[in-house]
Design a protein around this motif. Structure first.
Motif: not given
Ligand code: G1P
Length: 290
Positions: A1-4, A49, A122, A144, A147-148, A150-152
């Motif tokens: 899930m993307k962090v917003t 974000i 979330e 940045e 987040l990258s 976490y996304e991976k």
């Protein structure tokens, strides 16, 4: 899930900065020409974000006013044809900021839980309001990078830096199971250990990306000394192999400390396009007299 979404705990009393913090909330103290809290909002915008929840103390309406619209000021700047200042004002109220009130100072986890209604379970970014991290335009910023990662991986990730000597006891400290390209698998965490109890020279700094479910974990924690600790949840994640840590590019300024605050002011002023050269000349003249 993307962090917003991001939480910025900023309800501290700022007693180290008395008397200025008697009437002015600490997040409004300026670093060169902007309040510290605005740099953090800019850091989040740069990392993509959009929704920011600032946790403030009950008497912090001046922070709300800072990010809100000021119609009289806007029309005055327009009618006086002060375009540059009008743009600065537009920028200041362009952030998507919401506020949560922390009624009593009950620690970092207490502050995070104040933002629960905005976050639910979330994932979210957490940025401590006392720390600024400068990154040049051409480098990946700390947020940045977190987040990258976490996304991976889908795992929570915290930023870390090396500290030595007595400084070890000023920070959360991590044990490292393995490391690759500056990304570490965290094995355990201790909060502000004595030098003898430290697990490594890696300190936790005030930037985190926390995976979904953290709020529920915080709520389920048993208080110690009447407080609940984010460190306890992070330690639980570490033991399960669900916590990563990462080094970062750029310079960290501890603006919650008077020396760090002065350094940030001097260095941000030096980086200013408008005044940097003049300030450099002035500092050289001053240094020659010291
Ligand atoms: C908090 C955290 C600590 C972290 C530090 C970073 O401590 O609890 O783990 O190392 O921020 O600045 P505080 O400085 O709020 O006491």
């Amino acid at each position: 899930m993307k962090v917003t979404k991001a939480i910025i705990p900023a309800a501290g009393l700022g007693t180290r900065f008395l008397p200025i913090t008697k009437a002015v909330p600490k997040p409004m103290l300026p670093v060169f020409d902007k309040p510290t809290i605005q740099y953090i909002a800019e850091e989040l915008r740069r990392a993509g974000i959009d929704e920011i929840i600032i946790v403030v103390s009950p008497d912090s309406e001046v922070i709300m006013r800072h990010f809100g619209r000021a119609p009289e000021l806007e029309s005055r700047l327009l009618s006086d044809n002060k375009k540059k200042l009008y743009e600065i004002e537009q920028e200041t109220c362009s952030f998507n900021v919401k506020f949560a009130i922390q009624k009593e100072p009950n620690g970092l986890a207490g502050a995070i839980l104040c933002a629960e209604e905005f976050i639910g379970d979330e994932p979210f970014a957490l940025l401590l309001g006392d720390e600024l991290i400068y990154a040049g335009i051409d480098e990946q910023s700390c947020m940045e990078r977190l987040l990258s990662i976490y996304e991976k991986t889908g795992k929570s990730v915290i930023a870390t830096m090396e500290v030595f000597g007595d400084d070890v006891s000023k920070y959360g400290n991590i044990g490292i199971a393995s490391e690759e390209d500056g990304v570490m698998q965290v094995s355990a965490i201790v909060e502000k250990p004595s030098i003898a109890d430290a697990l490594s020279n890696n300190a936790i700094i005030g930037r985190y990306v926390l995976a979904g479910g953290i709020m529920s974990k915080l709520k389920a924690l048993k208080p110690r000394n009447n407080e609940i600790y984010l460190t306890d949840v992070l330690d639980e994640l570490a033991i399960k192999g669900e916590l990563l840590a990462s080094t970062f590019n750029g310079v960290r300024y501890d603006v919650g400390d008077k020396f760090g605050f002065v350094k940030a002011n001097v260095e941000y002023a030096l980086m200013s396009a408008e005044m940097g050269e003049d300030i450099k000349t002035y500092l050289k003249e001053l240094a020659a007299k010291l």
